[in-house]
Design a protein around this motif. Structure first.
Motif, PDB file in Angstrom:
ATOM      1  N   PHE A   1     -27.276  43.077  89.654  1.00  9.17           N
ATOM      2  CA  PHE A   1     -26.515  41.972  89.058  1.00  9.17           C
ATOM      3  C   PHE A   1     -26.525  42.071  87.528  1.00  9.17           C
ATOM      4  CE2 PHE A   1     -27.286  40.302  93.306  1.00  9.17           C
ATOM      5  CZ  PHE A   1     -26.030  39.796  93.614  1.00  9.17           C
ATOM      6  N   TYR A   2     -27.595  42.623  86.977  1.00  6.68           N
ATOM      7  CA  TYR A   2     -27.638  42.898  85.532  1.00  6.68           C
ATOM      8  C   TYR A   2     -26.537  43.878  85.143  1.00  6.68           C
ATOM      9  CZ  TYR A   2     -29.091  46.050  81.749  1.00  6.68           C
ATOM     10  OH  TYR A   2     -29.113  46.889  80.668  1.00  6.68           O
ATOM     11  N   ASP A   3     -26.349  44.934  85.953  1.00 11.98           N
ATOM     12  CA  ASP A   3     -25.300  45.917  85.660  1.00 11.98           C
ATOM     13  C   ASP A   3     -23.918  45.277  85.662  1.00 11.98           C
ATOM     14  OD1 ASP A   3     -26.744  48.251  85.203  1.00 11.98           O
ATOM     15  OD2 ASP A   3     -26.972  48.667  87.336  1.00 11.98           O
ATOM     16  N   LEU A   4     -23.674  44.383  86.615  1.00 12.97           N
ATOM     17  CA  LEU A   4     -22.377  43.707  86.689  1.00 12.97           C
ATOM     18  C   LEU A   4     -22.164  42.806  85.478  1.00 12.97           C
ATOM     19  CD1 LEU A   4     -22.369  42.768  90.484  1.00 12.97           C
ATOM     20  CD2 LEU A   4     -20.948  44.494  89.371  1.00 12.97           C
ATOM     21  N   ALA A   5     -23.204  42.040  85.109  1.00  8.46           N
ATOM     22  CA  ALA A   5     -23.088  41.163  83.935  1.00  8.46           C
ATOM     23  C   ALA A   5     -22.911  41.986  82.667  1.00  8.46           C
ATOM     24  CB  ALA A   5     -24.334  40.277  83.830  1.00  8.46           C
ATOM     25  N   LYS A   6     -23.566  43.133  82.620  1.00  3.39           N
ATOM     26  CA  LYS A   6     -23.484  44.013  81.445  1.00  3.39           C
ATOM     27  C   LYS A   6     -22.069  44.548  81.268  1.00  3.39           C
ATOM     28  CE  LYS A   6     -25.502  47.976  81.991  1.00  3.39           C
ATOM     29  NZ  LYS A   6     -26.581  48.968  82.183  1.00  3.39           N
TER      30      LYS A   6
ATOM     31  N   GLY B   1     -32.947  36.817  77.102  1.00  2.00           N
ATOM     32  CA  GLY B   1     -33.922  37.369  78.035  1.00  2.00           C
ATOM     33  C   GLY B   1     -35.347  37.132  77.568  1.00  2.00           C
ATOM     34  N   GLY B   2     -35.607  37.363  76.272  1.00  2.61           N
ATOM     35  CA  GLY B   2     -36.941  37.124  75.727  1.00  2.61           C
ATOM     36  C   GLY B   2     -37.319  35.657  75.776  1.00  2.61           C
TER      37      GLY B   2
ATOM     38  N   GLY C   1     -29.548  39.435  79.636  1.00  3.18           N
ATOM     39  CA  GLY C   1     -30.943  39.451  79.210  1.00  3.18           C
ATOM     40  C   GLY C   1     -31.875  38.848  80.241  1.00  3.18           C
ATOM     41  N   ILE C   2     -31.482  37.735  80.845  1.00  2.00           N
ATOM     42  CA  ILE C   2     -32.347  37.045  81.810  1.00  2.00           C
ATOM     43  C   ILE C   2     -32.548  37.884  83.072  1.00  2.00           C
ATOM     44  CG2 ILE C   2     -32.521  35.016  83.301  1.00  2.00           C
ATOM     45  CD1 ILE C   2     -30.992  33.485  81.041  1.00  2.00           C
ATOM     46  N   LEU C   3     -31.457  38.453  83.587  1.00  4.81           N
ATOM     47  CA  LEU C   3     -31.562  39.282  84.792  1.00  4.81           C
ATOM     48  C   LEU C   3     -32.405  40.528  84.537  1.00  4.81           C
ATOM     49  CD1 LEU C   3     -27.866  39.032  86.038  1.00  4.81           C
ATOM     50  CD2 LEU C   3     -29.881  38.166  87.242  1.00  4.81           C
ATOM     51  N   LEU C   4     -32.246  41.132  83.360  1.00  7.52           N
ATOM     52  CA  LEU C   4     -33.018  42.334  83.065  1.00  7.52           C
ATOM     53  C   LEU C   4     -34.493  42.017  82.893  1.00  7.52           C
ATOM     54  CD1 LEU C   4     -32.935  45.351  82.647  1.00  7.52           C
ATOM     55  CD2 LEU C   4     -32.688  44.944  80.207  1.00  7.52           C
TER      56      LEU C   4
END
Length: 291
Positions: free
Chosen positions: A16-21, A41-42, A223-226
């Motif tokens: 899902f991170y890849d899709l958001a990216k 993300g931080g 950031g959050i998903l990663l």
């Protein structure tokens, strides 16, 4: 929980991170996107840490842990800059599998650096996965993508190489040195934000041309998903005797989810050829989970 469960859970968030990216960086400025997504993300990681654990040890990491975590930040930042530049133009069903081939380099490096020798079943699984990744490049040629002359492809390959270096570094941090996961990730996130901030400030001071930046709701999701995917992966990798060559490859199971959802969301083509490549990867991942 078994280390394979940790890493497969990480793969779901990574997909899902890849899709958001892809959604965030398509026709958008790379560095501001990276800076904003890393900030969110931080911030999410710190907020969860404050709620569920004592953050005191994280704020006093010691010089060695701090230096090693910040070096990881530089490696990962380099990888993401190359990868995001590639994603701006390449189809996600091509760019993501290129990055997912990083375990091929990890496998070779782990054999020489850490003496990791897979079982014959895991070896067969690796061959299936590598064959699937090669088949993706074959499918790409049918979309008019010249893998030797396309600059975006070389950006993706450079990002993949840096990703492999990052995986080897993770093994060193969490298994060889036995460093705690949360402090390393805390300072790694801060280091990432600092690297992107310095690069963006440098471009501004030097008055280098900037691409137009457009805010999108998917940027904080990146950031959050990663952060979640990394935490799950680090927890699995911190378990003693986890082979990084297998763990890194298993994490790339995310390409399956990315492929299926990405094809729907971004209306990509040539799916039959890519589907054959994907089938090889699925068989390989199944063999890798066999002890």
């Amino acid at each position: 929980m078994d280390w394979t469960a940790w890493i497969l859970a990480s793969a779901v968030f990574l997909a899902f991170y890849d899709l958001a990216k892809k959604s965030s960086v398509r026709d958008n400025a790379v560095l501001p996107t990276l800076l904003c997504s890393t900030f969110f993300g931080g911030a999410a990681f710190v907020a969860v840490s404050v709620c569920f654990r004592d953050v005191g040890p994280m704020l006093h990491p010691g010089g060695r842990l701090l230096g090693l975590a910040l070096l990881k930040s530089v490696i990962v930042a380099t990888s993401w800059i190359f990868t995001f530049c590639a994603l701006r133009t390449l189809p996600i069903t091509i760019a993501t599998p290129i990055r997912a081939s990083a375990p091929a380099l990890v496998f070779v490096a782990a054999f020489f650096c850490y003496g990791e020798v897979p079982t014959w079943i895991q070896g067969a699984g690796m061959l299936c996965v590598f064959g699937g990744y090669w088949a993706f490049s074959w499918a790409g040629r049918h979309e008019g993508i010249d893998f030797l002359r396309n600059r975006a492809v070389w950006f993706a390959i450079a990002g993949m190489c840096c990703s492999a270096c990052s995986s080897m570094w993770d093994k060193y941090l969490f298994q060889i040195l036995g460093l705690p996961v949360e402090p390393v990730q805390f300072w790694f996130q801060i280091g990432l934000f600092a690297v992107y901030g310095v690069l963006l400030a440098g471009r501004t001071l030097l008055r280098l041309p900037h691409d137009r930046f457009e805010w999108r709701w998917t940027i904080p999701c990146v950031g959050i998903l990663l952060a979640m995917a990394d935490w799950l992966y680090f927890k699995g990798l911190a378990i003693p005797d986890v082979p990084i060559s297998v763990g890194s490859l298993l994490r790339r199971f995310s390409v399956v989810i990315t492929f299926v959802l990405g094809a729907k969301v971004f209306h990509e083509k040539n799916l039959k050829r890519k589907g054959l490549a994907l089938a090889a990867i699925l068989v390989g991942v199944a063999l890798l989970t066999v002890k």
